[in-house]
Write an enzyme that holds these catalytic residues in place. Sequence first.
Site, PDB file in Angstrom:
ATOM      1  N   CYS A 104       1.131  22.465 -15.847  1.00 24.65           N
ATOM      2  CA  CYS A 104       2.493  22.997 -15.788  1.00 24.65           C
ATOM      3  C   CYS A 104       3.338  22.455 -16.946  1.00 24.65           C
ATOM      4  O   CYS A 104       3.078  22.772 -18.102  1.00 24.65           O
ATOM      5  CB  CYS A 104       3.096  22.700 -14.419  1.00 24.65           C
ATOM      6  SG  CYS A 104       4.581  23.675 -14.092  1.00 24.65           S
ATOM      7  N   TYR A 105       4.319  21.592 -16.695  1.00 24.88           N
ATOM      8  CA  TYR A 105       5.120  21.004 -17.774  1.00 24.88           C
ATOM      9  C   TYR A 105       4.190  20.350 -18.803  1.00 24.88           C
ATOM     10  O   TYR A 105       4.424  20.443 -20.014  1.00 24.88           O
ATOM     11  CB  TYR A 105       6.087  19.957 -17.207  1.00 24.88           C
ATOM     12  CG  TYR A 105       6.986  19.308 -18.251  1.00 24.88           C
ATOM     13  CD1 TYR A 105       8.208  19.881 -18.598  1.00 24.88           C
ATOM     14  CD2 TYR A 105       6.596  18.129 -18.895  1.00 24.88           C
ATOM     15  CE1 TYR A 105       9.023  19.297 -19.557  1.00 24.88           C
ATOM     16  CE2 TYR A 105       7.409  17.538 -19.859  1.00 24.88           C
ATOM     17  CZ  TYR A 105       8.625  18.121 -20.180  1.00 24.88           C
ATOM     18  OH  TYR A 105       9.435  17.545 -21.130  1.00 24.88           O
TER      19      TYR A 105
ATOM     20  N   LYS B 132      -2.468   3.482   0.356  1.00 28.05           N
ATOM     21  CA  LYS B 132      -2.590   2.909   1.706  1.00 28.05           C
ATOM     22  C   LYS B 132      -3.927   3.247   2.388  1.00 28.05           C
ATOM     23  O   LYS B 132      -4.553   2.385   3.003  1.00 28.05           O
ATOM     24  CB  LYS B 132      -1.432   3.429   2.564  1.00 28.05           C
ATOM     25  CG  LYS B 132      -1.198   2.656   3.833  1.00 28.05           C
ATOM     26  CD  LYS B 132      -0.432   1.385   3.560  1.00 28.05           C
ATOM     27  CE  LYS B 132      -0.093   0.622   4.795  1.00 28.05           C
ATOM     28  NZ  LYS B 132       0.733  -0.549   4.485  1.00 28.05           N
TER      29      LYS B 132
ATOM     30  N   GLY C 250       6.567  18.517 -14.247  1.00 27.40           N
ATOM     31  CA  GLY C 250       7.871  17.849 -14.251  1.00 27.40           C
ATOM     32  C   GLY C 250       8.964  18.896 -14.199  1.00 27.40           C
ATOM     33  O   GLY C 250       8.725  20.058 -14.513  1.00 27.40           O
TER      34      GLY C 250
ATOM     35  N   GLU D 178      -3.771  20.392  -7.901  1.00 30.10           N
ATOM     36  CA  GLU D 178      -3.752  19.256  -6.968  1.00 30.10           C
ATOM     37  C   GLU D 178      -3.239  19.615  -5.582  1.00 30.10           C
ATOM     38  O   GLU D 178      -3.452  18.871  -4.639  1.00 30.10           O
ATOM     39  CB  GLU D 178      -2.928  18.097  -7.556  1.00 30.10           C
ATOM     40  CG  GLU D 178      -1.416  18.316  -7.658  1.00 30.10           C
ATOM     41  CD  GLU D 178      -0.968  19.084  -8.916  1.00 30.10           C
ATOM     42  OE1 GLU D 178      -1.818  19.738  -9.554  1.00 30.10           O
ATOM     43  OE2 GLU D 178       0.229  19.046  -9.238  1.00 30.10           O
TER      44      GLU D 178
ATOM     45  N   SER E 276       0.843 -11.966   7.500  1.00 30.36           N
ATOM     46  CA  SER E 276       1.786 -11.530   8.543  1.00 30.36           C
ATOM     47  C   SER E 276       1.044 -10.897   9.714  1.00 30.36           C
ATOM     48  O   SER E 276       1.603 -10.733  10.789  1.00 30.36           O
ATOM     49  CB  SER E 276       2.758 -10.501   7.954  1.00 30.36           C
ATOM     50  OG  SER E 276       2.075  -9.294   7.689  1.00 30.36           O
ATOM     51  N   GLY E 277      -0.220 -10.506   9.472  1.00 28.29           N
ATOM     52  CA  GLY E 277      -0.952  -9.775  10.510  1.00 28.29           C
ATOM     53  C   GLY E 277      -0.838  -8.276  10.294  1.00 28.29           C
ATOM     54  O   GLY E 277      -1.484  -7.495  10.978  1.00 28.29           O
ATOM     55  N   GLY E 278      -0.013  -7.849   9.325  1.00 30.58           N
ATOM     56  CA  GLY E 278       0.099  -6.435   8.984  1.00 30.58           C
ATOM     57  C   GLY E 278      -1.096  -5.988   8.147  1.00 30.58           C
ATOM     58  O   GLY E 278      -1.925  -6.815   7.758  1.00 30.58           O
ATOM     59  N   VAL E 279      -1.163  -4.686   7.864  1.00 32.54           N
ATOM     60  CA  VAL E 279      -2.336  -4.123   7.192  1.00 32.54           C
ATOM     61  C   VAL E 279      -2.548  -4.756   5.810  1.00 32.54           C
ATOM     62  O   VAL E 279      -3.648  -5.248   5.502  1.00 32.54           O
ATOM     63  CB  VAL E 279      -2.179  -2.584   7.009  1.00 32.54           C
ATOM     64  CG1 VAL E 279      -3.408  -1.992   6.347  1.00 32.54           C
ATOM     65  CG2 VAL E 279      -1.903  -1.915   8.338  1.00 32.54           C
ATOM     66  N   ASP E 280      -1.517  -4.767   4.982  1.00 28.79           N
ATOM     67  CA  ASP E 280      -1.703  -5.155   3.583  1.00 28.79           C
ATOM     68  C   ASP E 280      -2.106  -6.622   3.434  1.00 28.79           C
ATOM     69  O   ASP E 280      -3.058  -6.940   2.723  1.00 28.79           O
ATOM     70  CB  ASP E 280      -0.428  -4.881   2.771  1.00 28.79           C
ATOM     71  CG  ASP E 280      -0.039  -3.410   2.823  1.00 28.79           C
ATOM     72  OD1 ASP E 280      -0.893  -2.584   3.210  1.00 28.79           O
ATOM     73  OD2 ASP E 280       1.114  -3.088   2.493  1.00 28.79           O
ATOM     74  N   SER E 281      -1.383  -7.521   4.114  1.00 31.56           N
ATOM     75  CA  SER E 281      -1.720  -8.939   3.927  1.00 31.56           C
ATOM     76  C   SER E 281      -3.062  -9.250   4.593  1.00 31.56           C
ATOM     77  O   SER E 281      -3.816 -10.101   4.113  1.00 31.56           O
ATOM     78  CB  SER E 281      -0.611  -9.863   4.435  1.00 31.56           C
ATOM     79  OG  SER E 281      -0.470  -9.792   5.833  1.00 31.56           O
ATOM     80  N   SER E 282      -3.400  -8.541   5.665  1.00 27.50           N
ATOM     81  CA  SER E 282      -4.693  -8.780   6.328  1.00 27.50           C
ATOM     82  C   SER E 282      -5.852  -8.369   5.421  1.00 27.50           C
ATOM     83  O   SER E 282      -6.848  -9.090   5.294  1.00 27.50           O
ATOM     84  CB  SER E 282      -4.791  -7.991   7.638  1.00 27.50           C
ATOM     85  OG  SER E 282      -3.790  -8.416   8.530  1.00 27.50           O
TER      86      SER E 282
ATOM     87  N   HIS F 295      -0.908  24.479 -10.285  1.00 28.64           N
ATOM     88  CA  HIS F 295      -1.122  23.105  -9.785  1.00 28.64           C
ATOM     89  C   HIS F 295      -2.446  23.012  -9.021  1.00 28.64           C
ATOM     90  O   HIS F 295      -2.506  23.402  -7.854  1.00 28.64           O
ATOM     91  CB  HIS F 295       0.027  22.701  -8.862  1.00 28.64           C
ATOM     92  CG  HIS F 295       1.312  22.493  -9.607  1.00 28.64           C
ATOM     93  ND1 HIS F 295       1.669  21.283 -10.139  1.00 28.64           N
ATOM     94  CD2 HIS F 295       2.294  23.356  -9.934  1.00 28.64           C
ATOM     95  CE1 HIS F 295       2.823  21.393 -10.761  1.00 28.64           C
ATOM     96  NE2 HIS F 295       3.236  22.642 -10.651  1.00 28.64           N
TER      97      HIS F 295
END
Length: 515
Positions: A84-85, A371, A57, A173, A225-231, A171
Amino acid sequence: MSQKHERIVVYDFGSQYSQLIARRIRECHVFSQVVPFTTKAAELKADPPSGIILSGGPASVYAAGSPQIDADIFSLGIPVLGICYGMQLLIHTLGGQVAPSKSREYGRAEMHIKEQGKLFAGVKSPLNVWMSHGDKVLKTLDDTVVLASTANTENAAIALAGREIYGIQFHPEVVHTENGMRILENFCRRICGCSGDWSMSTFIADTVESIRRRVGSDLVILGLSGGVDSSVAAALIHKAIGTQLNCIFVNNGMLRKNEPEQVEQLFGENFQMKLYSVNASERFLEKLAGIEEPEQKRKIIGREFIEVFANTARSIGEARFLAQGTTYPDVIESISINGNPSAVIKSHHNVGGLPADLKFELLEPLACLFKDEVREVGRQLGLPEQVLMRQPFPGPGLAVRHLGAVTRETLAILREADAVFTDEIFQAGLYEKIWQAFAIFIPMRTVGVMGDLRTYDYIIALRAVESQDGMTADWVNLPHPLLQRIANRIINEVRGVNRVVYDITSKPPATIEWE
Ligand code: XMP
């Protein structure tokens, strides 16, 4: 949706890397969640995680108002890794001392490991690590064991003897740290005792089971909607409850070429879902007639959508749940430590503002996924790449890519031009590399000459941008022969267009969409 699997929580102290840490832990096949730094030890007791990571942070632990941590966290008997922090905070909280460093350390540093222990098992020494700090640990605790040092930082990695509490100043990551994944994996497996059994297939199996348990014999409605998430949400819920899921797809007349047919084919015919495909194009076109102002267009489309959706939902009968494709980045926002020191968690409502008689419980089975994980779930459920890799498309659709008032005729011109552009981008192998590529209709006519005839036709603009999240974007320097081919094809194939231009503006100052 609760996970009965092993889990590591990441306390977020405002680092730009907090989400990245969670992603890396998931790459070790252990489920990981980012939680606000204000999360109390008592809150963890109900469902104790396998381990706790304290993120980095930008603050100094000794500064007034800097984010602190409930000290009881350290006596839960749950392993802790401070980064770190997070390391400075654990030392500070347990009675050590942190102060500004004489020489700040940013970027690459060479670290020498003195004691491998569990954390550095199999890690080479010296090791290139990535540092980013102005403060350092001056006085450690009596039971501190120094595991590694750099020329600048004596306490580059420490452990508290007899307790599974570790601190690292670098770090792990970020990709610039060598063996970073090995270190995180050591924490998950050797220190927290995780077996690493979390994967998208276990996620699917667990989620299907918990959806079945929660939904029982009730009905679920989902706006597709046909988009990725709702599909992906539709495919997952359908796997769990079959025809108890009712998908509503609204054709608002502002969709791209063949979009309604593709949704009907995939979800209605291939997946055999209960799909209510509503063609409301006429209604939207009527309401939008003569409307030029972009925000007004958006409002009309939003309002009409809600009404069509609500009417269809009512016709389906008593549904208890409204399902949404909300994903993890929608759910969690990083903590603003300079203003309001509490986590801002927003619930994302794609179908907000439903009428009062429609009261639903929300079902958001993807709310803990990033995603790329959502895409992997979709892949495993048999959705085609064409859907999973789809570029974002705004809710108001072509209406915000058609300047001024929309008409059926001019929308058709835009739809055809857009289809040519997309086809060429696909064929050039660029579709998945580009954030968005689309055509815009400019309702002005310019003079041209085709054959021996003078023309007076419309302008199509092309926009292709690269972006990480849509917040900022840069225009894509498409190969000129490709641009030339696209322009030729649009003018030859789309009646009513005699000029094609390319948008070379970044965001900011422009936005991605034109309206
Ligand atoms: P702008 O044009 O603001 O777009 O740079 C940023 C991203 O958001 C999308 N966008 C929308 N998405 N409803 C949506 O669902 C909208 O009204 C809307 N406006 C813009 C845009 O496509 C881009 O990805």
